[in-house]
Design a protein around this motif. Structure first.
Motif, PDB file in Angstrom:
ATOM      1  N   LEU A   7       0.813  -1.209   0.000  1.00  0.00           N
ATOM      2  CA  LEU A   7       0.000   0.000   0.000  1.00  0.00           C
ATOM      3  C   LEU A   7       0.850   1.264   0.000  1.00  0.00           C
ATOM      4  CD1 LEU A   7      -2.917  -0.933   2.441  1.00  0.00           C
ATOM      5  CD2 LEU A   7      -2.689  -1.340  -0.012  1.00  0.00           C
ATOM      6  N   ASP A   8       2.132   1.142   0.376  1.00  0.00           N
ATOM      7  CA  ASP A   8       3.016   2.303   0.395  1.00  0.00           C
ATOM      8  C   ASP A   8       3.736   2.507  -0.934  1.00  0.00           C
ATOM      9  OD1 ASP A   8       2.423   2.914   3.072  1.00  0.00           O
ATOM     10  OD2 ASP A   8       3.875   1.429   3.785  1.00  0.00           O
ATOM     11  N   ALA A   9       3.549   1.597  -1.886  1.00  0.00           N
ATOM     12  CA  ALA A   9       4.196   1.762  -3.192  1.00  0.00           C
ATOM     13  C   ALA A   9       3.681   3.043  -3.848  1.00  0.00           C
ATOM     14  CB  ALA A   9       3.901   0.567  -4.078  1.00  0.00           C
ATOM     15  N   PRO A  10       4.576   3.841  -4.438  1.00  0.00           N
ATOM     16  CA  PRO A  10       4.135   5.111  -5.023  1.00  0.00           C
ATOM     17  C   PRO A  10       3.184   4.901  -6.194  1.00  0.00           C
ATOM     18  CG  PRO A  10       6.401   4.621  -5.655  1.00  0.00           C
ATOM     19  CD  PRO A  10       6.016   3.607  -4.622  1.00  0.00           C
ATOM     20  N   ALA A  11       2.258   5.836  -6.328  1.00  0.00           N
ATOM     21  CA  ALA A  11       1.316   5.765  -7.457  1.00  0.00           C
ATOM     22  C   ALA A  11       2.050   6.072  -8.751  1.00  0.00           C
ATOM     23  CB  ALA A  11       0.184   6.763  -7.245  1.00  0.00           C
ATOM     24  N   PRO A  12       1.749   5.323  -9.820  1.00  0.00           N
ATOM     25  CA  PRO A  12       2.385   5.628 -11.104  1.00  0.00           C
ATOM     26  C   PRO A  12       1.794   6.888 -11.722  1.00  0.00           C
ATOM     27  CG  PRO A  12       0.716   3.958 -11.406  1.00  0.00           C
ATOM     28  CD  PRO A  12       0.771   4.237  -9.923  1.00  0.00           C
ATOM     29  N   GLU A  13       2.474   7.400 -12.722  1.00  0.00           N
ATOM     30  CA  GLU A  13       1.905   8.497 -13.497  1.00  0.00           C
ATOM     31  C   GLU A  13       0.581   8.035 -14.112  1.00  0.00           C
ATOM     32  OE1 GLU A  13       2.873  11.154 -17.516  1.00  0.00           O
ATOM     33  OE2 GLU A  13       4.372   9.761 -16.709  1.00  0.00           O
ATOM     34  N   ILE A  14      -0.435   8.869 -14.033  1.00  0.00           N
ATOM     35  CA  ILE A  14      -1.744   8.494 -14.570  1.00  0.00           C
ATOM     36  C   ILE A  14      -1.702   8.522 -16.094  1.00  0.00           C
ATOM     37  CG2 ILE A  14      -4.172   9.156 -14.761  1.00  0.00           C
ATOM     38  CD1 ILE A  14      -3.979  10.288 -11.930  1.00  0.00           C
ATOM     39  N   VAL A  15      -2.047   7.395 -16.699  1.00  0.00           N
ATOM     40  CA  VAL A  15      -2.195   7.301 -18.145  1.00  0.00           C
ATOM     41  C   VAL A  15      -3.523   6.608 -18.424  1.00  0.00           C
ATOM     42  CG1 VAL A  15      -1.281   6.392 -20.312  1.00  0.00           C
ATOM     43  CG2 VAL A  15       0.299   7.166 -18.535  1.00  0.00           C
ATOM     44  N   VAL A  16      -4.468   7.360 -18.965  1.00  0.00           N
ATOM     45  CA  VAL A  16      -5.765   6.793 -19.329  1.00  0.00           C
ATOM     46  C   VAL A  16      -5.872   6.865 -20.855  1.00  0.00           C
ATOM     47  CG1 VAL A  16      -8.267   6.982 -19.139  1.00  0.00           C
ATOM     48  CG2 VAL A  16      -6.823   7.462 -17.150  1.00  0.00           C
ATOM     49  N   PRO A  17      -5.912   5.728 -21.533  1.00  0.00           N
ATOM     50  CA  PRO A  17      -5.912   5.751 -23.000  1.00  0.00           C
ATOM     51  C   PRO A  17      -7.194   6.349 -23.570  1.00  0.00           C
ATOM     52  CG  PRO A  17      -6.346   3.537 -22.202  1.00  0.00           C
ATOM     53  CD  PRO A  17      -5.988   4.358 -21.002  1.00  0.00           C
ATOM     54  N   GLU A  18      -7.059   7.019 -24.705  1.00  0.00           N
ATOM     55  CA  GLU A  18      -8.236   7.491 -25.432  1.00  0.00           C
ATOM     56  C   GLU A  18      -8.758   6.346 -26.288  1.00  0.00           C
ATOM     57  OE1 GLU A  18      -7.852  11.091 -27.601  1.00  0.00           O
ATOM     58  OE2 GLU A  18      -6.826  12.172 -25.972  1.00  0.00           O
ATOM     59  N   LEU A  19      -9.981   5.952 -26.050  1.00  0.00           N
ATOM     60  CA  LEU A  19     -10.569   4.814 -26.740  1.00  0.00           C
ATOM     61  C   LEU A  19     -11.803   5.260 -27.511  1.00  0.00           C
ATOM     62  CD1 LEU A  19     -10.311   2.303 -23.752  1.00  0.00           C
ATOM     63  CD2 LEU A  19      -8.807   2.401 -25.751  1.00  0.00           C
ATOM     64  N   LYS A  20     -12.045   4.613 -28.628  1.00  0.00           N
ATOM     65  CA  LYS A  20     -13.224   4.929 -29.415  1.00  0.00           C
ATOM     66  C   LYS A  20     -14.490   4.598 -28.626  1.00  0.00           C
ATOM     67  CE  LYS A  20     -11.119   3.963 -33.934  1.00  0.00           C
ATOM     68  NZ  LYS A  20     -11.215   3.155 -35.185  1.00  0.00           N
ATOM     69  N   LYS A  21     -15.459   5.487 -28.688  1.00  0.00           N
ATOM     70  CA  LYS A  21     -16.737   5.205 -28.042  1.00  0.00           C
ATOM     71  C   LYS A  21     -17.485   4.095 -28.771  1.00  0.00           C
ATOM     72  CE  LYS A  21     -17.407   9.712 -25.878  1.00  0.00           C
ATOM     73  NZ  LYS A  21     -18.297  10.905 -25.746  1.00  0.00           N
ATOM     74  N   ALA A  22     -17.234   3.985 -30.060  1.00  0.00           N
ATOM     75  CA  ALA A  22     -17.840   2.907 -30.854  1.00  0.00           C
ATOM     76  C   ALA A  22     -17.010   2.716 -32.116  1.00  0.00           C
ATOM     77  CB  ALA A  22     -19.278   3.247 -31.229  1.00  0.00           C
ATOM     78  N   LEU A  23     -16.966   1.487 -32.596  1.00  0.00           N
ATOM     79  CA  LEU A  23     -16.329   1.195 -33.867  1.00  0.00           C
ATOM     80  C   LEU A  23     -17.198   1.728 -34.993  1.00  0.00           C
ATOM     81  CD1 LEU A  23     -15.371  -2.527 -33.169  1.00  0.00           C
ATOM     82  CD2 LEU A  23     -13.791  -0.593 -33.188  1.00  0.00           C
ATOM     83  N   ALA A  24     -16.557   2.295 -36.011  1.00  0.00           N
ATOM     84  CA  ALA A  24     -17.280   2.700 -37.213  1.00  0.00           C
ATOM     85  C   ALA A  24     -17.521   1.471 -38.081  1.00  0.00           C
ATOM     86  CB  ALA A  24     -16.460   3.736 -37.981  1.00  0.00           C
ATOM     87  N   PRO A  25     -18.549   1.494 -38.923  1.00  0.00           N
ATOM     88  CA  PRO A  25     -18.798   0.331 -39.787  1.00  0.00           C
ATOM     89  C   PRO A  25     -17.586  -0.093 -40.602  1.00  0.00           C
ATOM     90  CG  PRO A  25     -20.692   1.796 -39.817  1.00  0.00           C
ATOM     91  CD  PRO A  25     -19.623   2.502 -39.034  1.00  0.00           C
ATOM     92  N   ASN A  26     -16.753   0.874 -41.042  1.00  0.00           N
ATOM     93  CA  ASN A  26     -15.588   0.479 -41.834  1.00  0.00           C
ATOM     94  C   ASN A  26     -14.465  -0.112 -40.987  1.00  0.00           C
ATOM     95  OD1 ASN A  26     -14.572   2.784 -40.635  1.00  0.00           O
ATOM     96  ND2 ASN A  26     -14.382   3.962 -42.525  1.00  0.00           N
ATOM     97  N   ASP A  27     -14.631  -0.123 -39.651  1.00  0.00           N
ATOM     98  CA  ASP A  27     -13.684  -0.826 -38.777  1.00  0.00           C
ATOM     99  C   ASP A  27     -13.984  -2.322 -38.730  1.00  0.00           C
ATOM    100  OD1 ASP A  27     -12.260   1.469 -37.907  1.00  0.00           O
ATOM    101  OD2 ASP A  27     -13.778   1.877 -36.358  1.00  0.00           O
ATOM    102  N   LEU A  28     -15.185  -2.715 -39.144  1.00  0.00           N
ATOM    103  CA  LEU A  28     -15.627  -4.098 -39.004  1.00  0.00           C
ATOM    104  C   LEU A  28     -15.031  -4.952 -40.123  1.00  0.00           C
ATOM    105  CD1 LEU A  28     -19.404  -3.386 -38.278  1.00  0.00           C
ATOM    106  CD2 LEU A  28     -17.509  -3.538 -36.625  1.00  0.00           C
ATOM    107  N   VAL A  29     -14.684  -6.186 -39.779  1.00  0.00           N
ATOM    108  CA  VAL A  29     -14.117  -7.115 -40.754  1.00  0.00           C
ATOM    109  C   VAL A  29     -15.119  -8.243 -40.982  1.00  0.00           C
ATOM    110  CG1 VAL A  29     -12.236  -8.727 -41.255  1.00  0.00           C
ATOM    111  CG2 VAL A  29     -11.747  -6.560 -40.094  1.00  0.00           C
ATOM    112  N   VAL A  30     -15.604  -8.356 -42.207  1.00  0.00           N
ATOM    113  CA  VAL A  30     -16.538  -9.429 -42.580  1.00  0.00           C
ATOM    114  C   VAL A  30     -15.720 -10.663 -42.944  1.00  0.00           C
ATOM    115  CG1 VAL A  30     -18.343 -10.140 -44.193  1.00  0.00           C
ATOM    116  CG2 VAL A  30     -18.220  -7.751 -43.402  1.00  0.00           C
ATOM    117  N   PRO A  31     -16.057 -11.841 -42.415  1.00  0.00           N
ATOM    118  CA  PRO A  31     -15.296 -13.053 -42.767  1.00  0.00           C
ATOM    119  C   PRO A  31     -15.213 -13.261 -44.272  1.00  0.00           C
ATOM    120  CG  PRO A  31     -16.765 -13.504 -40.929  1.00  0.00           C
ATOM    121  CD  PRO A  31     -17.100 -12.123 -41.417  1.00  0.00           C
TER     122      PRO A  31
END
Length: 342
Positions: free
Chosen positions: A152-176
């Motif tokens: 519990l005494d270990a120092p907190a790391p630098e905060i890094v919160v990734p930016e993520l897409k709220k939703a995939l666009a249709p052209n992100d989808l891969v059709v088999p």
């Protein structure tokens, strides 16, 4: 020298770290049979080689979520063995079908860290890829997990919160490759409803329910080689062994067959939250809201963006309380893309 592995704690992660997860797994039709025994899964494409071949595939793939569970399970000893809870998902894509005989392994990259204000836990963000025996990426997704600290005494790391897409666009989808729904057999699939029959904003109560049994969820969690302590060891969760979130996802997806029998293939995971814990004895029910629709270049194939909600009671279509928080009966809120015949 200690030979056992206590698992990683929050302070053991660094942004940019690559985790090569152990124990590749060759999937067989045994996984399919067990998956269909554990859940009322009956989408035709995953039940019949002949049906899949009529849709342009070489045979019936392993269920998308069964493949997901195998890939996910590999990551648990390195990512969530000491987790308090799995919090959410984003940017999930199924890139290639998985067939019996394929060997899957998993690799994750740590892409974010944020210590919680209590100083006892932190959130770890990872991007995971599942690869087959040809080193082809069959799926990828981001998830974030709340993990205990060892010191519990270990120092907190630098905060890094990734930016993520709220939703995939249709052209992100891969059709088999080869998928063709122009000769789709609606009678064999079980329902007549096609892509054009669904409207954005429509809601569907899937009607059926399944009570979660202790033995079944523990069998499922072992099947996917998920070793998280909260699913097995009551000393880590005295109020009950926590049901693996993937068990709830698969149960809700299977229940959604009633009303979405032709939502055959999952291709995208936009987001997901395990809103409240699920325990043995809870009865899971499900409802869906249609969020979006899109065309694809594949013959006869359309895409639907769906919100799948699993509950343990309460009225369908209720999600949040007046305070904006999830209602206590809501177990899962999953936003995903599926492919359906037009």
């Amino acid at each position: 020298m200690a030979k056992t592995n206590p698992g990683r704690f929050f302070e053991d992660y660094t942004v940019g770290q690559t985790l090569h997860h152990a124990v590749p797994r060759t999937v067989t039709n045994g996984e399919r049979a067990l998956y269909h025994a554990l859940y009322p899964a009956r989408h035709a494409l995953y039940s019949s080689d002949a049906f899949a071949q009529s849709c342009g595939l070489p045979g019936s793939p392993i269920d998308d979520l069964a493949a997901f569970h195998v890939v996910f399970g590999k990551t648990v000893p390195d990512v969530s063995l000491n987790a308090v809870a799995n919090l959410g998902y984003a940017e999930g894509r199924w890139l290639k079908p998985v067939y019996a005989g394929d060997t899957l392994r998993s690799v994750s990259e740590v892409i974010g860290l944020k210590q919680n204000s209590n100083g006892k836990t932190g959130v770890v963000y990872v991007r995971t890829r599942g690869l087959n025996q040809r080193d082809e990426t069959v799926m990828e997704y981001v998830r974030w997990v709340m993990v205990r600290k060892r010191d519990l005494d270990a120092p907190a790391p630098e905060i890094v919160v990734p930016e993520l897409k709220k939703a995939l666009a249709p052209n992100d989808l891969v059709v088999p490759e080869g998928l063709d729904f122009t000769a789709y057999d609606f009678a064999l699939a079980g329902e007549p409803h096609r892509w054009g029959d669904y409207a954005v904003g429509e809601t569907i109560d899937h009607v059926d329910g399944v009570t979660v049994e202790e033995a079944e969820h523990m069998l499922a969690t072992r099947l996917w080689q998920n070793t998280a302590k909260v699913h097995f060891d009551l000393t880590f969760r005295p109020d009950g062994r926590l049901i693996y979130g993937g068990h709830v996802i698969s149960m809700a997806r299977a229940l959604s067959f009633n009303g979405l029998a032709n939502a055959q293939i999952i291709v995208g995971l936009n987001g997901g939250a395990h809103a409240n814990p699920c325990f043995a004895g809870d009865t899971i029910k499900a409802w869906t809201e249609v969020l979006d629709k899109a065309e694809t270049a594949a013959p006869g194939v359309g895409a639907l963006r769906l919100r799948l909600v699993a509950t343990k009671g309460g009225a369908p279509f209720a999600l949040h309380g007046e305070d904006g928080k999830y209602l206590p009966e809501v177990l899962l809120d999953l936003d995903y893309w599926v492919l359906m015949p037009k």
